[in-house]
Design a protein around this motif. Structure first.
Motif, PDB file in Angstrom:
ATOM      1  N   ASN A  52      18.637 -40.667 -10.302  1.00 23.92           N
ATOM      2  CA  ASN A  52      19.460 -40.147  -9.516  1.00 23.92           C
ATOM      3  C   ASN A  52      19.797 -38.698  -9.735  1.00 23.92           C
ATOM      4  O   ASN A  52      20.448 -38.107  -8.786  1.00 23.92           O
ATOM      5  CB  ASN A  52      20.983 -40.910  -9.751  1.00 23.92           C
ATOM      6  N   ARG A  53      19.593 -38.291 -10.910  1.00 22.62           N
ATOM      7  CA  ARG A  53      19.466 -36.748 -11.155  1.00 22.62           C
ATOM      8  C   ARG A  53      18.297 -36.345 -11.700  1.00 22.62           C
ATOM      9  O   ARG A  53      17.649 -36.918 -12.637  1.00 22.62           O
ATOM     10  CB  ARG A  53      20.738 -36.217 -11.842  1.00 22.62           C
ATOM     11  N   ILE A  54      17.508 -35.392 -11.371  1.00 22.96           N
ATOM     12  CA  ILE A  54      16.302 -34.619 -11.950  1.00 22.96           C
ATOM     13  C   ILE A  54      16.385 -33.452 -12.585  1.00 22.96           C
ATOM     14  O   ILE A  54      16.987 -32.414 -11.795  1.00 22.96           O
ATOM     15  CB  ILE A  54      15.228 -34.625 -10.974  1.00 22.96           C
ATOM     16  N   LEU A  55      16.187 -33.280 -13.914  1.00 22.85           N
ATOM     17  CA  LEU A  55      15.972 -32.031 -14.489  1.00 22.85           C
ATOM     18  C   LEU A  55      14.543 -31.456 -14.367  1.00 22.85           C
ATOM     19  O   LEU A  55      13.414 -32.244 -14.842  1.00 22.85           O
ATOM     20  CB  LEU A  55      16.321 -32.190 -15.975  1.00 22.85           C
ATOM     21  N   LEU A  56      14.408 -30.162 -13.930  1.00 19.35           N
ATOM     22  CA  LEU A  56      12.922 -29.814 -13.417  1.00 19.35           C
ATOM     23  C   LEU A  56      12.661 -28.817 -14.726  1.00 19.35           C
ATOM     24  O   LEU A  56      13.320 -27.639 -14.901  1.00 19.35           O
ATOM     25  CB  LEU A  56      12.906 -28.941 -12.316  1.00 19.35           C
ATOM     26  N   LEU A  57      11.481 -29.122 -15.639  1.00 16.48           N
ATOM     27  CA  LEU A  57      11.145 -28.254 -16.530  1.00 16.48           C
ATOM     28  C   LEU A  57      10.043 -27.183 -16.386  1.00 16.48           C
ATOM     29  O   LEU A  57       8.993 -27.994 -15.556  1.00 16.48           O
ATOM     30  CB  LEU A  57      10.906 -29.029 -17.910  1.00 16.48           C
ATOM     31  N   SER A  58      10.035 -26.115 -16.690  1.00 20.23           N
ATOM     32  CA  SER A  58       8.911 -25.276 -16.574  1.00 20.23           C
ATOM     33  C   SER A  58       7.765 -25.732 -17.402  1.00 20.23           C
ATOM     34  O   SER A  58       8.089 -26.110 -18.272  1.00 20.23           O
ATOM     35  CB  SER A  58       9.199 -23.681 -16.676  1.00 20.23           C
ATOM     36  N   PRO A  59       6.438 -24.955 -17.007  1.00 18.69           N
ATOM     37  CA  PRO A  59       5.386 -25.566 -17.841  1.00 18.69           C
ATOM     38  C   PRO A  59       5.680 -24.760 -19.467  1.00 18.69           C
ATOM     39  O   PRO A  59       6.490 -23.860 -19.454  1.00 18.69           O
ATOM     40  CB  PRO A  59       4.355 -24.583 -17.424  1.00 18.69           C
ATOM     41  N   HIS A  60       4.801 -25.045 -20.297  1.00 18.90           N
ATOM     42  CA  HIS A  60       5.049 -24.621 -21.978  1.00 18.90           C
ATOM     43  C   HIS A  60       5.490 -23.351 -22.002  1.00 18.90           C
ATOM     44  O   HIS A  60       4.837 -22.285 -21.589  1.00 18.90           O
ATOM     45  CB  HIS A  60       3.710 -25.006 -22.292  1.00 18.90           C
ATOM     46  N   PRO A  61       6.483 -23.154 -23.070  1.00 22.22           N
ATOM     47  CA  PRO A  61       7.584 -24.126 -23.469  1.00 22.22           C
ATOM     48  C   PRO A  61       8.566 -24.448 -22.255  1.00 22.22           C
ATOM     49  O   PRO A  61       8.782 -23.683 -21.415  1.00 22.22           O
ATOM     50  CB  PRO A  61       7.982 -23.417 -24.605  1.00 22.22           C
ATOM     51  N   GLY A  62       8.850 -25.760 -22.272  1.00 16.36           N
ATOM     52  CA  GLY A  62       9.869 -26.230 -21.448  1.00 16.36           C
ATOM     53  C   GLY A  62      11.157 -25.655 -21.364  1.00 16.36           C
ATOM     54  O   GLY A  62      11.897 -25.393 -22.355  1.00 16.36           O
ATOM     55  N   ARG A  63      11.302 -24.915 -20.267  1.00 19.16           N
ATOM     56  CA  ARG A  63      12.679 -24.278 -19.874  1.00 19.16           C
ATOM     57  C   ARG A  63      13.243 -25.119 -18.562  1.00 19.16           C
ATOM     58  O   ARG A  63      12.717 -25.508 -17.877  1.00 19.16           O
ATOM     59  CB  ARG A  63      12.699 -22.749 -19.497  1.00 19.16           C
ATOM     60  N   VAL A  64      14.638 -25.148 -18.429  1.00 20.06           N
ATOM     61  CA  VAL A  64      15.304 -25.598 -17.325  1.00 20.06           C
ATOM     62  C   VAL A  64      15.007 -24.779 -16.132  1.00 20.06           C
ATOM     63  O   VAL A  64      15.656 -23.421 -16.202  1.00 20.06           O
ATOM     64  CB  VAL A  64      16.852 -26.042 -17.580  1.00 20.06           C
ATOM     65  N   ARG A  65      14.508 -25.499 -15.104  1.00 19.95           N
ATOM     66  CA  ARG A  65      14.095 -24.643 -14.002  1.00 19.95           C
ATOM     67  C   ARG A  65      15.349 -24.771 -12.965  1.00 19.95           C
ATOM     68  O   ARG A  65      15.948 -24.037 -12.377  1.00 19.95           O
ATOM     69  CB  ARG A  65      13.004 -24.994 -13.195  1.00 19.95           C
ATOM     70  N   ALA A  66      15.604 -26.122 -12.823  1.00 17.88           N
ATOM     71  CA  ALA A  66      16.963 -26.482 -12.118  1.00 17.88           C
ATOM     72  C   ALA A  66      16.932 -28.075 -12.107  1.00 17.88           C
ATOM     73  O   ALA A  66      16.302 -28.758 -13.008  1.00 17.88           O
ATOM     74  CB  ALA A  66      16.442 -26.484 -10.632  1.00 17.88           C
ATOM     75  N   GLU A  67      18.453 -28.436 -11.741  1.00 16.13           N
ATOM     76  CA  GLU A  67      18.742 -29.861 -11.770  1.00 16.13           C
ATOM     77  C   GLU A  67      19.155 -30.238 -10.259  1.00 16.13           C
ATOM     78  O   GLU A  67      19.617 -29.588  -9.824  1.00 16.13           O
ATOM     79  CB  GLU A  67      19.916 -30.130 -12.723  1.00 16.13           C
ATOM     80  N   ILE A  68      18.487 -31.239  -9.965  1.00 14.06           N
ATOM     81  CA  ILE A  68      18.758 -31.854  -8.556  1.00 14.06           C
ATOM     82  C   ILE A  68      19.251 -33.009  -8.551  1.00 14.06           C
ATOM     83  O   ILE A  68      18.903 -33.965  -9.478  1.00 14.06           O
ATOM     84  CB  ILE A  68      17.541 -31.502  -7.648  1.00 14.06           C
ATOM     85  N   HIS A  69      20.001 -33.475  -7.311  1.00 16.38           N
ATOM     86  CA  HIS A  69      20.428 -34.844  -7.009  1.00 16.38           C
ATOM     87  C   HIS A  69      19.650 -35.671  -6.288  1.00 16.38           C
ATOM     88  O   HIS A  69      19.103 -35.020  -5.322  1.00 16.38           O
ATOM     89  CB  HIS A  69      21.996 -34.854  -6.628  1.00 16.38           C
ATOM     90  N   SER A  70      18.869 -36.816  -6.567  1.00 15.26           N
ATOM     91  CA  SER A  70      18.327 -37.527  -5.706  1.00 15.26           C
ATOM     92  C   SER A  70      18.451 -38.789  -5.588  1.00 15.26           C
ATOM     93  O   SER A  70      17.809 -39.571  -5.273  1.00 15.26           O
ATOM     94  CB  SER A  70      16.778 -37.270  -6.697  1.00 15.26           C
ATOM     95  N   HIS A  71      19.703 -39.155  -5.638  1.00 17.78           N
ATOM     96  CA  HIS A  71      20.354 -40.451  -5.498  1.00 17.78           C
ATOM     97  C   HIS A  71      19.990 -41.274  -4.010  1.00 17.78           C
ATOM     98  O   HIS A  71      20.197 -42.310  -3.971  1.00 17.78           O
ATOM     99  CB  HIS A  71      21.783 -40.632  -5.905  1.00 17.78           C
ATOM    100  N   GLN A  72      19.669 -40.542  -3.037  1.00 11.80           N
ATOM    101  CA  GLN A  72      19.656 -40.811  -1.694  1.00 11.80           C
ATOM    102  C   GLN A  72      18.135 -41.495  -1.635  1.00 11.80           C
ATOM    103  O   GLN A  72      17.822 -42.086  -0.711  1.00 11.80           O
ATOM    104  CB  GLN A  72      19.759 -39.588  -0.791  1.00 11.80           C
TER     105      GLN A  72
END
Ligand SMILES: Nc1ncnc2c1ncn2[C@@H]1O[C@H](COP(=O)(O)OP(=O)(O)O)[C@@H](O)[C@H]1O
Ligand SMILES: [Mg+2]
Length: 283
Positions: free
Chosen positions: A221-241
């Motif tokens: 229902n929510r997705i945290l997008l991580l960058s390639p190594h080392p992982g940093r937060v790129r974005a968080e999106i809602h995907s419950h639909q």
């Protein structure tokens, strides 16, 4: 659907502590020769009954982050809190399901496998453990196989035993590390569907790791997008639909493409985020 929160509603919401708070967490592997940074200053929060997905390319630190939440690896920076309490070691309130279901001891029946953690952790006595094991085996559709041995089961069935065994511990949060990655495509899809049905019924809190954009959209229902190594937060999106019925749909495909760009573009533009109703961008 997502009306903006205003006034009291918004401020009240923020006074409720999240179930899990990952706060500015950096993780490293240290050997005498070198230091490998696996994640860099990652923050996110999970609420009860979330199906929260960590998505990112291989090597971006997803498994390391999961192990840290499970209490096996200490952050070198930042903090992880479960219901406000700092996570410092493994505990029965966080149970991990890995992709290697063949870890099921082969000399124990399916039911004994599900009972084992309940008995080993002294959570329940034998009778109650058996009752609870049968309850969760029924939930994953394996009642008829309670007395079978693991080697007689298909990959999908072993996955279901592993899920029943984890849920039987009634953890505060269920941690799954690419649990279906080793399964064939059709079984994988079936398992995603069953996991969603199980969630509808039991409403557990799930933290699910995958490198598949499609799987993230279907399961989360929510997705945290991580960058390639080392992982940093790129974005968080809602995907419950989205669910399995959305696969291949125009909107689903467009979201998948947008996520792909957010994950891999070196200089992402803000407009890429516009297709999502709710998004937190962090670069
Ligand atoms: N035991 C280890 N010792 C040293 N480096 C490791 C170890 N485990 C993982 N790494 C490194 O940490 C980074 C993140 O790994 P991992 O968490 O397994 O990523 P993911 O699960 O996203 O594929 C990778 O660069 C990997 O090579
Ligand atoms: Mg991994």
């Amino acid at each position: 659907m997502n009306a903006p929160l205003q006034g009291h509603a918004a401020s009240n919401l923020h006074t409720v502590a999240p179930l899990l708070a990952v706060d500015n967490v950096s993780l490293e592997y240290r050997t005498p020769e070198r230091v490998v940074r696996a994640t860099h200053q990652v923050s996110f929060e999970i609420d009860p009954a979330d199906r929260y997905v960590l998505l990112g390319p291989s090597g971006c630190g997803k498994s390391t982050l999961l192990k840290s939440i499970a209490g096996f690896i200490k952050p070198c920076e930042g903090q992880i809190r479960l219901l406000g309490q700092k996570v410092e070691q493994p505990g029965p309130d966080r149970i991990v399901v890995f992709q290697e279901f063949d870890q099921l001891p082969p000399w124990k029946t399916v039911k004994q496998n599900v009972m084992f953690p309940l008995l080993a952790s002294k959570t329940l006595k034998r009778r109650e453990a058996e009752e609870r094991a049968l309850y969760y085996l029924e939930k994953v559709g394996l009642s008829a196989f309670a007395d079978a041995y693991p080697h007689t089961l298909s990959g999908g069935m072993k996955a279901r035993v592993a899920i029943a065994r984890a849920l039987a511990m009634q953890p505060k949060i269920l941690l799954m590390d690419e649990p279906f990655a080793a399964l064939d495509a059709l079984t994988r899809r079936k398992m995603q569907e069953e996991l969603l049905l199980l969630w509808e019924e039991v409403r557990f809190t799930l933290l699910f790791v995958t490198h598949s954009i499609e799987e993230a959209l279907v399961v989360g229902n929510r997705i945290l997008l991580l960058s390639p190594h080392p992982g940093r937060v790129r974005a968080e999106i809602h995907s419950h639909q989205y669910d399995l019925h959305s696969l291949g749909g125009v909107e689903f495909q467009a979201s998948a493409r947008r996520i792909h760009r957010l994950l891999f573009d070196e200089a992402p533009e803000a407009e890429q985020a516009l297709g999502f109703a709710d998004i937190r961008i962090a670069y």
